[in-house]
Enzyme design. Structure first.
Site, PDB file in Angstrom:
ATOM      1  N   ARG A  11      -3.566 -28.323  15.332  1.00 17.67           N
ATOM      2  CA  ARG A  11      -2.836 -28.237  14.069  1.00 17.67           C
ATOM      3  C   ARG A  11      -2.302 -29.628  13.747  1.00 17.67           C
ATOM      4  O   ARG A  11      -1.342 -30.083  14.353  1.00 17.67           O
ATOM      5  CB  ARG A  11      -1.689 -27.240  14.255  1.00 17.67           C
ATOM      6  CG  ARG A  11      -1.071 -26.713  12.975  1.00 17.67           C
ATOM      7  CD  ARG A  11       0.270 -26.070  13.269  1.00 17.67           C
ATOM      8  NE  ARG A  11       1.255 -27.099  13.552  1.00 17.67           N
ATOM      9  CZ  ARG A  11       2.293 -26.965  14.384  1.00 17.67           C
ATOM     10  NH1 ARG A  11       2.495 -25.850  15.041  1.00 17.67           N
ATOM     11  NH2 ARG A  11       3.132 -27.965  14.582  1.00 17.67           N
ATOM     12  N   HIS A  15       3.842 -26.667  11.444  1.00 20.36           N
ATOM     13  CA  HIS A  15       3.530 -25.225  11.532  1.00 20.36           C
ATOM     14  C   HIS A  15       3.506 -24.620  10.123  1.00 20.36           C
ATOM     15  O   HIS A  15       2.554 -23.962   9.727  1.00 20.36           O
ATOM     16  CB  HIS A  15       4.566 -24.525  12.406  1.00 20.36           C
ATOM     17  CG  HIS A  15       4.498 -23.039  12.325  1.00 20.36           C
ATOM     18  ND1 HIS A  15       3.453 -22.323  12.855  1.00 20.36           N
ATOM     19  CD2 HIS A  15       5.325 -22.129  11.737  1.00 20.36           C
ATOM     20  CE1 HIS A  15       3.646 -21.024  12.610  1.00 20.36           C
ATOM     21  NE2 HIS A  15       4.761 -20.893  11.926  1.00 20.36           N
ATOM     22  N   TYR A  67       9.099 -32.078  18.432  1.00 22.98           N
ATOM     23  CA  TYR A  67       8.603 -31.511  19.686  1.00 22.98           C
ATOM     24  C   TYR A  67       7.234 -32.030  20.134  1.00 22.98           C
ATOM     25  O   TYR A  67       6.668 -31.533  21.102  1.00 22.98           O
ATOM     26  CB  TYR A  67       8.578 -29.968  19.621  1.00 22.98           C
ATOM     27  CG  TYR A  67       7.789 -29.400  18.460  1.00 22.98           C
ATOM     28  CD1 TYR A  67       6.414 -29.255  18.520  1.00 22.98           C
ATOM     29  CD2 TYR A  67       8.437 -29.011  17.287  1.00 22.98           C
ATOM     30  CE1 TYR A  67       5.689 -28.732  17.459  1.00 22.98           C
ATOM     31  CE2 TYR A  67       7.729 -28.493  16.206  1.00 22.98           C
ATOM     32  CZ  TYR A  67       6.347 -28.356  16.297  1.00 22.98           C
ATOM     33  OH  TYR A  67       5.631 -27.849  15.248  1.00 22.98           O
TER      34      TYR A  67
HETATM   35  C1  LIG Z   1       5.859 -10.404  15.674  1.00 18.38           C
HETATM   36  C2  LIG Z   1       6.306 -11.757  15.243  1.00 18.38           C
HETATM   37  N1  LIG Z   1       7.081 -12.495  16.058  1.00 18.38           N
HETATM   38  C3  LIG Z   1       7.477 -13.732  15.692  1.00 18.38           C
HETATM   39  C4  LIG Z   1       7.105 -14.242  14.457  1.00 18.38           C
HETATM   40  C5  LIG Z   1       7.540 -15.642  14.055  1.00 18.38           C
HETATM   41  N2  LIG Z   1       6.387 -16.538  14.101  1.00 18.38           N
HETATM   42  C6  LIG Z   1       5.745 -16.897  12.974  1.00 18.38           C
HETATM   43  S1  LIG Z   1       4.441 -17.919  13.289  1.00 18.38           S
HETATM   44  C7  LIG Z   1       4.739 -17.896  14.950  1.00 18.38           C
HETATM   45  C8  LIG Z   1       3.870 -18.677  15.906  1.00 18.38           C
HETATM   46  C9  LIG Z   1       2.452 -18.226  15.918  1.00 18.38           C
HETATM   47  O1  LIG Z   1       1.671 -19.115  16.676  1.00 18.38           O
HETATM   48  P1  LIG Z   1       0.115 -18.932  16.828  1.00 18.38           P
HETATM   49  O2  LIG Z   1      -0.213 -17.516  17.134  1.00 18.38           O
HETATM   50  O3  LIG Z   1      -0.355 -19.957  17.784  1.00 18.38           O
HETATM   51  O4  LIG Z   1      -0.450 -19.209  15.355  1.00 18.38           O
HETATM   52  P2  LIG Z   1      -0.392 -20.571  14.502  1.00 18.38           P
HETATM   53  O5  LIG Z   1       0.802 -20.469  13.608  1.00 18.38           O
HETATM   54  O6  LIG Z   1      -0.329 -21.706  15.441  1.00 18.38           O
HETATM   55  O7  LIG Z   1      -1.642 -20.584  13.674  1.00 18.38           O
HETATM   56  C10 LIG Z   1       5.853 -17.107  15.239  1.00 18.38           C
HETATM   57  C11 LIG Z   1       6.397 -16.894  16.591  1.00 18.38           C
HETATM   58  C12 LIG Z   1       6.321 -13.426  13.620  1.00 18.38           C
HETATM   59  N3  LIG Z   1       5.907 -13.841  12.426  1.00 18.38           N
HETATM   60  N4  LIG Z   1       5.915 -12.203  14.032  1.00 18.38           N
END
Ligand SMILES: Cc1ncc(C[n+]2csc(CCOP(=O)(O)OP(=O)(O)O)c2C)c(N)n1
Ligand SMILES: [Mg+2]
Length: 392
Positions: A286, A290, A299
């Site tokens: 990425r 985020h 970080y």
């Molecule tokens: C069930 C749930 N827990 C926490 C969140 C908050 N949250 C949003 S994005 C994220 C990280 C996701 O990371 P990843 O699966 O690696 O996907 P990326 O954003 O890197 O594409 C979190 C914890 C959420 N949206 N849904």
């Protein structure tokens, strides 16, 4: 656009005559068909000995390049719009274009995709107008597209939830007898590295496995779940988790559009032919934040980002097209110009999107409404009417 099947039409004869074992590519256990320097590898072996290759026409290679550039530009425009206060939020795909375009173009028309909130490149490949997700992030639209029309489900913010939806859907596809042969339907579920720690994803693995669902789990390992690095999610390469659930897993270079295409097409065809689920780990990065609410400099260090910049998915495709004399400067200039024109047009349309009436938030909660909802709508309407004639 690279719509064609890699088995058709005139072939480029310029591919280097080499086959590589995944482990020999410099990155551990990675299927790669195009190096960061733009060198073509004719075929690559996956961990189970599957040989991956693509055989595109020059036109199809150029189409993939165009897809990558257009998608990156649309994404940059969306980020700019958010910075100017025109969108509430944006989740950028910067750096992940190849994983998304490669897998998105590998889908056949009848295949169904279940995205997260970052799959703008796949959405584009499905033929959905990019204004749709922008309306969603502008807060003036409750979803946008019809999932059945485009075979692309709604964006899902709840991490991992769409893998369960995809599993149920894929089980339904099998029960309806829609698998088997070229015309069979396959399903793909997108999720991130962080999502692999969710119960939903692991439950999906179990159900898809034991019901032999025609499903491809496509994990974009972009190395972070917001600020949490990969090492906080796993102690083994993610693709190897598949073995424990009883289906194959493969790690592909997610910055290589050709390998991403080859691996996904193979997995989808296996699924549609009744061979059940598999897991693809697209190893990528990425490059941006985020979301626009995040500051990654808190970080991660700049040198890490620079190291990944050298693996840029678009730069390597451009180097390949140039070295092989498949495309010249006039082509690249024309693609840049197309990207600029489309993004200007997109911006104009976003700014012209009408604000919805607040009461429309009740419209799509249930397909046929409910007495309780009707009452809430009536009360809300009355409340809004109380402002009529006042200055506020
Ligand atoms: C069930 C749930 N827990 C926490 C969140 C908050 N949250 C949003 S994005 C994220 C990280 C996701 O990371 P990843 O699966 O690696 O996907 P990326 O954003 O890197 O594409 C979190 C914890 C959420 N949206 N849904
Ligand atoms: Mg991630």
């Amino acid at each position: 656009m690279a719509k064609g099947d890699p088995g058709a039409a005139t072939r480029s004869k310029r591919a280097a005559p080499r086959t590589r074992r995944a482990a020999a590519t410099g990155e551990p256990e990675l299927v790669q068909l195009l190096t960061p320097e733009g060198e073509r590898i004719e075929s690559a072996l996956g961990p189970d000995g599957t040989e991956y290759r693509v055989d595109f026409t020059d036109e199809e290679y150029c189409g993939l390049y165009r897809d990558l550039v257009l998608v990156r530009k649309l994404d940059a425009e969306a980020t700019a719009l958010q910075r100017q206060g025109e969108l509430g939020l944006w989740a950028s795909l910067l750096g992940q274009e190849a994983a998304q375009v490669g897998s998105g173009r590998a889908l056949r028309t009848q295949d169904m995709a279940f995205p997260t909130y970052r799959e703008h490149g796949v959405l584009y490949c499905r033929g959905i107008d990019p204004i749709m997700p922008l309306g969603l992030f502008r807060g003036v639209d409750q979803g946008g597209w019809d999932p059945n029309e485009f075979k692309f489900n709604m964006y899902t913010i709840v991490i991992g939830a769409q893998t369960l939806h995809a599993t149920g859907y894929a089980m339904g596809v099998a029960m309806d007898g829609k698998t088997g042969g070229e015309d069979g339907e396959a399903v793909i579920a997108y999720f991130g590295d962080g999502a692999t720690s969710q119960g939903d994803v692991n439950e999906s693995f179990v159900w898809a496995s034991v019901f032999n669902a025609p499903l491809v789990f496509f994990c974009q390992n972009n190395q972070y779940a917001i600020s949490e690095p990969l090492e906080r999610q796993t102690r083994v390469p993610l693709y190897r988790r598949a073995g424990g659930f009883g289906f194959p897993g493969v790690r592909v270079d997610g910055n290589d559009v050709l390998a991403s295409y080859a691996v996904t097409r193979h997995a989808l065809d296996n699924a549609r032919n009744g061979q059940g689920p598999s897991l693809i780990e697209a190893y990528t990065y990425r490059m941006g934040a985020h979301t626009t609410s995040d500051d990654p400099t808190r970080y991660r260090i700049a040198s890490e980002v620079e190291a990944w910049q050298a693996k840029d998915p678009i730069a390597r495709m451009k180097a390949f097209l140039t070295k092989q004399k498949i495309a010249d400067e006039s082509f690249f200039t024309a693609v840049d110009e197309q990207a600029r024109t489309e993004s200007v047009h997109l911006r104009e349309r976003v700014l012209a999107m009408p604000d919805p009436q607040p009461v429309t938030m009740f419209d799509h909660v249930y397909p046929n409404g409910s007495p309780e909802l009707d009452e809430q709508r009536a009360r809300f309407t009355q409340y809004m009417e109380s402002f009529e004639g006042s200055a506020h």
